[in-house]
Design a protein around this motif. Structure first.
Motif, PDB file in Angstrom:
ATOM      1  N   GLN A  28      53.071  47.031  34.694  1.00 61.20           N
ATOM      2  CA  GLN A  28      52.653  45.986  35.624  1.00 61.20           C
ATOM      3  C   GLN A  28      51.469  46.443  36.475  1.00 61.20           C
ATOM      4  N   ASP A  68      49.155  48.536  35.387  1.00 58.90           N
ATOM      5  CA  ASP A  68      48.009  48.402  34.481  1.00 58.90           C
ATOM      6  C   ASP A  68      47.567  46.944  34.405  1.00 58.90           C
ATOM      7  N   ALA A  69      48.561  46.038  34.408  1.00 58.43           N
ATOM      8  CA  ALA A  69      48.227  44.609  34.330  1.00 58.43           C
ATOM      9  C   ALA A  69      47.403  44.202  35.554  1.00 58.43           C
ATOM     10  N   LEU A  70      47.783  44.705  36.729  1.00 57.85           N
ATOM     11  CA  LEU A  70      47.006  44.404  37.940  1.00 57.85           C
ATOM     12  C   LEU A  70      45.583  44.906  37.778  1.00 57.85           C
ATOM     13  N   ASP A  71      45.487  46.124  37.248  1.00 60.41           N
ATOM     14  CA  ASP A  71      44.187  46.740  37.057  1.00 60.41           C
ATOM     15  C   ASP A  71      43.319  45.901  36.113  1.00 60.41           C
ATOM     16  N   THR A  72      43.917  45.415  35.021  1.00 59.68           N
ATOM     17  CA  THR A  72      43.127  44.629  34.067  1.00 59.68           C
ATOM     18  C   THR A  72      42.706  43.287  34.679  1.00 59.68           C
ATOM     19  N   ILE A 119      39.002  47.758  28.030  1.00 63.20           N
ATOM     20  CA  ILE A 119      39.219  47.315  29.414  1.00 63.20           C
ATOM     21  C   ILE A 119      39.225  48.476  30.409  1.00 63.20           C
ATOM     22  N   PHE A 173      49.333  42.018  27.446  1.00 64.00           N
ATOM     23  CA  PHE A 173      50.023  43.251  27.063  1.00 64.00           C
ATOM     24  C   PHE A 173      51.072  43.010  25.985  1.00 64.00           C
ATOM     25  N   PHE A 216      55.120  40.325  36.187  1.00 61.38           N
ATOM     26  CA  PHE A 216      55.605  40.907  37.435  1.00 61.38           C
ATOM     27  C   PHE A 216      57.022  40.415  37.660  1.00 61.38           C
TER      28      PHE A 216
END
Lengths: 273, 411
Positions: free
Chosen positions: A139, A141-145, B52, B88, B94
C-alpha cells in the motif's frame, strides 16, 4: 599445537572486535536513518496544503481513545502515591507534605513518563503494525506510484498529532493523579483537604510544569518517530516478511520507544534540575 | 518506426544473488497496449516497477522519449509520475479506507477538486465498474474479483496517459476477465492511453494488444506485433503461444512438434548412412475445425485424443507422434515397413470405432459427418521432409467414418 591454539584465540579476539565494530557502525547508521526520517517527517508537517483532517483523525485515535486508560492509570498512580507517601511521611510527622510529594512526583516525573509508556502500549504499537501492514501489502508503494508522498500522508500527521496530544494527556494524568492522591490522603487517611491543596499550591512552581511538558513533547517526538520508522521499514529487516515482519516491527517499536523514553527522561531530568 | 515512448536499454537487475534481468531491451510505443508475457517469477513485474521508479536498474538505462529516467529533474520526474497509473498484482487497496475513499484518494490528495467534483468522478467509475453496492464497504469485505475492479477503477480515475497493469485479470472468472480486457481495450480506444500489461491470459491478451513482449531467461526473447508473434518460429515463443496445444498433447500422449521433427530428421540421416527403412503415417480428421465450431471443442479434442492414445499404446517408446497441423497428426515409426504401419492403423481403427465419439447417438443435438484418414509412406531412400509429407497426404485413405443418423435427426 600451541601455535594453533594461539592462532584460533587470536582469531576469536579479532572476530569479536570485528563484530563489535560492525554492530557499532550498524547502530550509527540506524541512528542516522532515524534522524533523517524524523527531520523529513517533521518538516512535512508544515508542507502545504495542511493536513488538518488527517491530524484531527490522529488526535482522535492517539489522544481521545487513550483518554480512559490514561485517566485510570493516573487515578491509581495518584492513589498509590498518596498511600505510600502518607506512610513514609507520617514517620517524620510531616504527613501534611503529602500534597506536595504527590504533585511534584507526578508533574515532574511520573506524569510524562507513564503517559508516554501507556500511549506506546496503546497507540504506538498499533501505529507500527498499521504502517507495517501497509508496507508489506504494497500500500505504501501504491501511494508512491500515485505520487502521494507516503511520509507526508502517513508519518507527518501522526507526528503532529503526538505533539498535540502528549502534553494534553500528561496534563490529564497529572490532574487525575493529584485527585487520586487526594482520595487516599484526604478521604481515606484523613489529612485536611486545605493542607493537601495548599502544599501543592506552595511547592509547585511554573518551572516544574514547563519541565514536565518539555519532557512530554520530547517523548511525543520519540514515540511517533520510532513507531512510524519501525513500521515504515518493516521490509528492510532480515526477517521482515509477512506477518512475522510486522510482529517484529511492532515489538521493536514498543521496546525501543520504552527504553528511549526512560533514557531521555534521565538525561532531561539531569538538565532540568 | 516512431521513437519509443519508453525504452529499456541493457537493463540488468539482481536481488541479492538472484539475477532477474540481464541486458533486457524493450520498447514501448505511445498510444499502444504492450503485453508482457512470461513464466511466473520471470521478472515481468520487475520490468513494470522499473518504469514507475519503484525499482532502479543495477546497470543500463530506461529512456522516456529518449531521455534517461536517471537524468530527470525533480519537476520532470513528478510530471512523468503524475501521468502514470499502476495497478498492482495484489491490488494494494488501502484496507482501512472504504471502496469510495480508495478510488477517490488520488483525486483528493493530488488535485484541488472540490468534494462534489471528486464524488461525481468517483461515482462515474463506480457505476462503470459495477461497484455500486459496495461503495461503503472495506476491501476485506468484498470478493477478489471486485477488489480487482476497484484497483482498476482507482487506476483510471485520474485519466492517466499511461497505465501499467500488473496481471489485471488473474483470479477473475472468465466472464469478468473478458469484461476487464474489453474495458481496457475500450477505454484505451476512447482515451488513447499507453498501456503496459503483464498477463498470463494467452491468447486473450493478444487480441487487445498492439505489441507483445516475451520475457524468458532474464531477457526479452521476443517483441513485436501479435501477428509477428504468430509468424515467429523460435522454440520459446512457440511454446508460449501454443501453450494450450502443448497441454492437450500431453493429455493425448503426443510428442511435441519439435521432438517429432528432430526424430524425423534423424531417421532421414540414418537412411543415407545405413540403408534402413522407416514409415511415416499422416493421420487427419476431415473438417475438424468445423466440428470444433459447430459440434464443440470437447468433441474435436476427443477425436484427436483417441488417435493419440491408441498410437501411444501401439507404438510404445519406439515411435514418435505429434500434432502437425490443426487437423493432422504425423507419426514416425522407425525400422518399420508399410505392412507394419498398416497393422498399426488397423489397431487404431478398431480402437477408435469402439469409442462413443464414433457413434451417431452421441451427437443428439448437433451432428456432423467426419472421417479419419491415414496415409502411409515407406521411406527407403533419402527424401526431403516436405516430399515425405506431401506423399503421405497423397496416399491418405479413410480408415474410420462417423455418419449421422439422418432418419432420427437431431432432437
Amino acid at each position: 599445537m600451541a601455535e594453533k591454539t594461539a592462532d584460533s584465540g587470536n582469531q576469536g579476539f579479532l572476530g569479536s572486535i570485528n563484530w563489535l565494530g560492525r554492530r557499532t557502525l550498524e547502530i550509527i547508521g540506524e541512528l542516522g536513518a532515524v534522524g533523517i526520517f524524523f527531520a523529513w517527517g517533521f518538516a512535512l508537517i508544515f508542507s502545504l496544503p495542511f493536513q488538518f483532517r488527517k491530524i484531527i483523525q490522529q488526535v482522535y485515535f492517539i489522544g481521545v481513545k487513550s483518554f480512559l486508560i490514561i485517566s485510570l492509570i493516573g487515578l491509581f498512580t495518584g492513589m498509590v502515591l498518596g498511600l505510600q507517601g502518607y506512610y513514609t511521611l507520617v514517620k517524620f510527622g510531616s504527613e501534611g507534605m503529602l500534597g506536595a510529594a504527590v504533585a511534584l512526583s507526578l508533574i515532574r516525573e511520573l506524569g510524562p513518563v507513564l503517559t508516554a509508556l501507556m500511549v506506546i502500549g496503546r497507540a504506538g504499537s498499533s501505529i507500527a503494525a498499521e504502517i507495517g501492514i501497509m508496507r508489506i501489502s504494497e500500500q505504501i508503494d501504491a501511494l508512491d506510484t500515485m505520487d502521494i508522498n507516503p511520509m507526508r500522508y502517513l508519518v507527518s500527521p501522526r507526528m503532529a498529532a503526538s505533539v498535540i496530544v502528549f502534553p494534553m494527556l500528561t496534563a490529564l494524568f497529572d490532574v487525575i493523579g493529584i485527585f487520586g492522591g487526594f482520595l487516599t490522603g484526604v478521604v481515606l487517611l484523613g489529612i485536611n483537604s486545605g493542607i493537601y491543596f495548599n502544599r501543592i499550591y506552595d511547592s509547585v512552581v511554573l518551572k516544574d510544569v514547563t519541565g514536565g511538558f518539555l519532557k512530554s513533547l520530547a517523548f511525543a517526538l520519540i514515540v511517533s518517530t520510532i513507531c512510524c520508522y519501525q513500521g515504515y521499514f518493516t521490509h528492510m529487516r532480515s526477517e521482515g516478511f509477512g506477518a512475522r515482519g510486522v510482529s517484529l516491527a511492532t515489538t521493536s517499536a514498543v521496546v525501543i520507544s520504552c527504553v528511549l523514553v526512560l533514557v531521555v527522561d534521565y538525561i532531561l531530568t539531569s538538565f532540568l534540575l | 518506426m516512431p521513437e519509443p515512448f519508453i525504452e529499456f536499454k541493457d537493463v540488468c537487475k539482481s536481488f541479492g544473488n538472484l539475477q532477474v534481468l540481464d541486458r533486457a531491451n524493450l520498447s514501448i510505443y505511445q498510444g499502444e497496449i504492450t503485453a508482457i508475457i512470461g513464466k511466473s517469477g520471470a521478472g515481468k513485474s520487475v520490468l513494470l516497477k522499473h518504469i514507475i521508479g519503484l525499482l532502479k536498474p543495477d546497470s543500463g538505462h530506461i529512456l522516456v522519449r529518449g531521455k534517461p529516467l536517471s537524468k530527470f529533474t525533480k519537476a520532470e520526474w513528478k510530471q512523468f509520475k503524475r501521468s502514470l497509473s499502476y495497478m498492482f498484482q495484489n491490488n494494494a487497496l488501502f484496507d482501512s479506507l472504504t471502496i469510495f475513499e480508495n478510488i477517490a484518494l488520488p483525486l483528493a490528495e493530488r488535485t484541488r477538486m472540490s468534494s462534489a467534483e471528486i464524488r461525481e468522478k468517483v461515482m462515474f467509475r463506480i457505476e462503470q465498474f459495477e461497484l455500486g453496492d459496495v461503495e461503503h464497504k472495506y476491501p476485506s469485505q468484498i470478493s477478489g474479483g471486485m477488489q480487482k475492479r476497484v484497483a482498476l477503477a482507482r487506476a483510471v480515475v485520474t485519466e492517466p496517459d499511461m497505465i501499467l497493469f500488473d496481471e489485471p485479470t488473474t483470479g477473475l472468472d472468465p466472464l469478468r476477465k473478458n469484461a476487464v480486457l474489453n474495458m481496457v481495450a475500450h477505454y484505451q480506444r476512447e482515451i488513447g492511453f499507453t498501456g503496459v500489461m503483464v498477463s498470463h491470459d494467452i491468447p486473450d491478451v493478444f487480441f487487445i494488444s498492439n505489441r507483445v513482449a516475451i520475457i524468458e531467461n532474464k531477457k526479452i526473447a521476443f517483441q513485436g506485433t501479435p501477428l509477428e508473434l504468430e509468424q515467429c518460429d523460435d522454440e520459446v515463443v512457440w511454446q508460449f503461444i501454443h501453450g494450450q496445444e502443448v497441454l492437450q498433447d500431453q493429455l493425448t500422449g503426443l510428442h511435441s512438434k519439435l521432438e517429432l521433427e528432430r526424430a524425423l530428421k534423424q531417421e532421414l540421416e540414418r537412411i543415407g548412412k545405413f540403408q534402413e527403412v522407416f514409415s511415416v503415417v499422416l493421420f487427419s480428421v476431415d473438417s475438424l475445425e468445423q466440428i470444433r465450431e459447430k459440434v464443440g471443442y470437447i468433441a474435436a479434442q476427443r477425436i484427436f485424443q483417441c488417435i493419440g492414445m491408441s498410437l501411444r499404446e501401439n507404438l510404445g517408446t519406439a515411435g514418435y507422434a505429434a500434432r502437425f497441423g490443426p487437423e493432422e497428426i504425423l507419426t514416425v515409426i522407425p525400422q518399420a515397413d508399410s505392412s507394419r504401419a498398416e497393422l498399426i492403423i488397423k489397431e487404431i481403427t478398431a480402437e477408435c470405432s469402439k469409442q462413443d465419439l464414433m457413434k451417431p447417438q452421441s451427437y443428439r443435438k448437433v451432428c456432423m459427418d467426419f472421417a479419419i484418414k491415414a496415409g502411409i509412406v515407406e521411406v527407403r531412400n533419402k527424401m526431403d521432409l516436405e516430399e515425405v509429407i506431401s506423399l503421405a497426404r497423397k496416399h491418405q485413405k479413410i480408415i474410420a467414418k462417423m455418419e449421422c443418423d439422418r432418419k432420427r435427426g437431431p432432437k
